[in-house]
Design a protein around this motif. Structure first.
Motif, PDB file in Angstrom:
ATOM      1  N   GLU A 201      -2.584   5.030  -2.838  1.00  0.00           N
ATOM      2  CA  GLU A 201      -3.486   6.055  -2.313  1.00  0.00           C
ATOM      3  C   GLU A 201      -4.301   6.705  -3.437  1.00  0.00           C
ATOM      4  O   GLU A 201      -3.754   7.239  -4.387  1.00  0.00           O
ATOM      5  CB  GLU A 201      -2.667   7.134  -1.604  1.00  0.00           C
ATOM      6  CG  GLU A 201      -3.489   8.291  -1.047  1.00  0.00           C
ATOM      7  CD  GLU A 201      -2.612   9.393  -0.477  1.00  0.00           C
ATOM      8  OE1 GLU A 201      -3.176  10.395  -0.005  1.00  0.00           O
ATOM      9  OE2 GLU A 201      -1.368   9.251  -0.510  1.00  0.00           O
ATOM     10  N   GLY A 202      -5.615   6.598  -3.336  1.00  0.00           N
ATOM     11  CA  GLY A 202      -6.496   7.212  -4.320  1.00  0.00           C
ATOM     12  C   GLY A 202      -6.712   6.407  -5.579  1.00  0.00           C
ATOM     13  O   GLY A 202      -7.539   6.774  -6.416  1.00  0.00           O
TER      14      GLY A 202
ATOM     15  N   THR B 198       1.562   5.459  -0.463  1.00  0.00           N
ATOM     16  CA  THR B 198       1.030   6.814  -0.452  1.00  0.00           C
ATOM     17  C   THR B 198       1.608   7.573  -1.643  1.00  0.00           C
ATOM     18  O   THR B 198       2.563   7.126  -2.285  1.00  0.00           O
ATOM     19  CB  THR B 198       1.421   7.547   0.839  1.00  0.00           C
ATOM     20  OG1 THR B 198       2.856   7.675   0.877  1.00  0.00           O
ATOM     21  CG2 THR B 198       0.955   6.767   2.071  1.00  0.00           C
TER      22      THR B 198
ATOM     23  N   TYR C 113       0.869  -1.171   0.000  1.00  0.00           N
ATOM     24  CA  TYR C 113       0.000   0.000   0.000  1.00  0.00           C
ATOM     25  C   TYR C 113       0.903   1.217   0.000  1.00  0.00           C
ATOM     26  O   TYR C 113       1.711   1.403   0.914  1.00  0.00           O
ATOM     27  CB  TYR C 113      -0.946   0.065   1.192  1.00  0.00           C
ATOM     28  CG  TYR C 113      -1.760   1.349   1.171  1.00  0.00           C
ATOM     29  CD1 TYR C 113      -2.872   1.461   0.347  1.00  0.00           C
ATOM     30  CD2 TYR C 113      -1.351   2.459   1.910  1.00  0.00           C
ATOM     31  CE1 TYR C 113      -3.582   2.657   0.270  1.00  0.00           C
ATOM     32  CE2 TYR C 113      -2.060   3.653   1.843  1.00  0.00           C
ATOM     33  CZ  TYR C 113      -3.172   3.742   1.017  1.00  0.00           C
ATOM     34  OH  TYR C 113      -3.861   4.933   0.931  1.00  0.00           O
TER      35      TYR C 113
END
Length: 311
Positions: free
Chosen positions: A161-162, A131, A129
């Motif tokens: 992220e996003g 960022t 994961y």
């Protein structure tokens, strides 16, 4: 559908167009023609001349997947002429529509992509994961040169992220090194209906049947679309003061101003009148090196405020 319901739907669709610098928020609901506002030059830098491009493969990619993407990059400024319409023809449109109008910032009005080093991080040293801050750190590991672009590609099991919620890719820059970076993720298992359309059934919007991917890999063929879009933005607006439309914090750029348009006749939920390979049935609009076929986005023409397509 009642007129009030239709109006509400249009408002919702327009509101979902990406609103972040360099983002490729390719939601199917954002497939609309560009607004009549002019996409203008803000007197900043563009990337031109020889543009060294380096790659960081983050996670597991097969040799075939890597070759599909690498061949696309080689196709941008290939010395071997591909049949028209070609990827190099599409890329030269960026030179004509943008770089030739970039004022006296110095350098030639060309963007010759030179694929340099490639490194792999198959073990995902920063986790699965990431960022946005970590994306820029990974881009630095690709060791982009001044005036170049560091590319970060994340595998289908890596969350960013996003990713899917608001973006399919992003481009940014590091003014300290004078380089730009691009990130694109493989959406095959996370959101192909959003980031690999039109090669997958859309998550929402008009439910048209998916098209056959030209290289037989829905996730990677979708990555190529987003890579093309982000490369166009990275070259024409690398440091946030080049060519864009709207607020600097949420601009529309060379390709993102024409989201969802790939050929003439495009409308929401329909990519346009694409070419179809008679043997495989795959849809495409550009030929590349080694017999590859790709789908590239339309480019916004600032002089006419229209979306320019190859077919």
């Amino acid at each position: 559908m009642a007129k009030s319901q239709l109006l509400l739907l249009v408002v919702v669709l327009v509101s979902l167009v990406h609103f972040s610098t360099g983002y490729s928020g390719r939601k199917l609901s954002a497939l609309v023609q560009p607004q009549p506002n002019l996409l203008t030059y803000h007197n900043g830098q563009v990337l031109r001349g020889d543009i060294p491009v380096s790659i960081l493969w983050y996670g597991q990619f097969t040799p075939t997947q890597k070759s599909i993407i690498s061949d696309f990059l080689l196709s941008l400024t290939s010395t071997t002429q591909s049949p028209n319409p070609s990827v190099s023809q599409w890329w030269s449109s960026i030179e004509q529509l943008y770089l030739s109008k970039a004022g006296k910032s110095g350098g030639p009005n060309t963007a010759h992509v030179v694929l340099t080093n490639q490194v792999s991080d198959e073990g995902c040293s920063s986790g699965k994961y990431l960022t946005m801050g970590q994306i820029s750190e990974l881009a630095a590991k690709a060791q982009p040169k001044k005036g170049g672009v560091g590319l970060v590609f994340t595998a289908q099991d890596v969350a960013v992220e996003g990713f899917c919620m608001s973006r399919c890719g992003v481009h940014g820059s590091d003014r300290r090194t004078g380089s730009a970076y691009v990130w694109v993720g493989n959406s095959a298992t996370q959101c192909p209906g959003q980031c690999a359309w039109p090669f997958h059934q859309p998550i929402y919007g008009p439910q048209t049947p998916p098209l056959t991917a030209p290289n037989g890999d829905v996730g990677v063929d979708g990555m190529v679309i987003n890579l093309a879009s982000m490369m166009a933005g990275a070259v024409t607006n690398p440091f946030g003061d080049g060519f864009f439309q709207g607020p600097k914090e949420a601009p529309l750029e060379a390709a993102t101003a024409c989201a969802g348009v790939y050929a003439k006749g495009a409308y929401p939920g329909y990519a346009g009148n694409l070419l179809v390979d008679p043997t495989t049935g795959a849809s495409y609009n550009a030929n590349g090196v080694h017999g590859r076929k790709y789908l590239v986005p339309a480019l916004f023409d600032p002089s006419t405020s229209t979306c320019s397509t190859l077919v």
